[in-house]
Motif scaffolding. Structure first.
Motif, PDB file in Angstrom:
ATOM      1  N   VAL A  67       4.794  42.387 -27.732  1.00 54.56           N
ATOM      2  CA  VAL A  67       5.379  42.877 -26.487  1.00 54.56           C
ATOM      3  C   VAL A  67       4.786  42.093 -25.325  1.00 54.56           C
TER       4      VAL A  67
ATOM      5  N   GLU B  80      10.328  42.925 -19.409  1.00 55.86           N
ATOM      6  CA  GLU B  80       9.676  43.268 -20.677  1.00 55.86           C
ATOM      7  C   GLU B  80      10.464  42.647 -21.829  1.00 55.86           C
TER       8      GLU B  80
ATOM      9  N   VAL C 190      10.373  42.111 -26.200  1.00 60.61           N
ATOM     10  CA  VAL C 190       9.771  42.533 -27.463  1.00 60.61           C
ATOM     11  C   VAL C 190      10.262  41.582 -28.541  1.00 60.61           C
TER      12      VAL C 190
END
Length: 175
Positions: A78, A67, A69
Motif C-alpha cells: 500500500v 492511495e 494498492v
C-alpha cells in the motif's frame, strides 16, 4: 461458534527500511531497490507463515499522490495518499479487522506501538521482525533439504548386488 480467524502481518515500510542497516544503506542511493528488497523478504515470510502481509509506505509529503494498492504474491503493498501517514493507515486498517483476527504490526515507532496495542494487535520491533524472517528462512531451507532427501531416487538396481543385477538383466534380454 467457530470464527474464521485471519493472521496478518502489517509492516510500516519506511520505518523498517530505516531500522535495518542493509536496507538503509541501499535506500541512500536506491529507495525503490530498498523497497523491493523489503517486499521480497516479506513475500518469503508470508509464504512460509501463511500470514497475510501488508506493507504500508506513506506518501505523506508527495504532492497529489493517490492511495494505491498493489496485490503481489501473498502480500499487499500500500502506498498512502497525500497527507496520510503509514501510522494513520495502519490504525484505520486494524480498526476494520475483526477483534478475533491475529494481527502483528512491525514498527519501531513508539506512538504507533501504543496505538497498535490499544487496538488489540501485537506489535513487533524491527529487530523481532528480522529475527522472525531469519527463522522462517532457516526453516524453509531445512524443509526444502528434507524434501530433497525424500525425492532422491529409489531404484532396485541401487539396492541389488552385481551378480543378481546381471541375472535380471539377462532375463530381461531373453524376453
Amino acid at each position: 461458534m467457530r470464527r474464521n480467524i485471519k493472521s496478518y502481518l502489517i509492516v510500516d515500510g519506511y520505518n523498517i527500511i530505516n531500522a535495518w542497516d542493509d536496507l538503509k544503506y541501499i535506500a541512500i542511493s536506491d529507495l525503490e531497490g530498498a523497497r523491493e528488497k523489503l517486499i521480497d523478504l516479506i513475500i518469503e515470510y508470508a509464504e512460509f507463515t501463511g500470514r497475510k502481509a501488508i506493507i504500508v509506505f506513506d506518501a505523506y509529503n508527495i504532492k497529489n499522490s493517490k492511495e494505491t494498492v498493489e496485490n503481489r504474491k501473498h502480500i499487499q503493498v500500500v502506498y498512502t495518499k497525500e497527507h496520510q501517514t503509514a501510522d494513520s493507515y495502519i490504525e484505520k486498517f486494524i480498526t476494520s479487522l475483526s477483534k478475533y483476527d491475529d494481527v502483528k504490526v512491525a514498527t519501531n515507532d513508539y506512538a504507533e506501538q501504543q496505538i497498535v496495542l490499544g487496538k488489540g494487535a501485537a506489535r513487533i520491533s524491527s529487530r523481532e521482525l528480522k529475527l522472525d524472517l531469519e527463522h522462517a528462512k532457516k526453516s524453509m531451507k531445512e524443509k526444502n533439504s528434507s524434501n530433497q532427501k525424500k525425492i532422491q531416487r529409489n531404484w532396485l538396481e541401487d539396492r541389488l548386488d552385481k551378480e543378481t543385477l546381471s541375472k535380471l538383466e539377462n532375463i530381461r534380454r531373453m524376453h
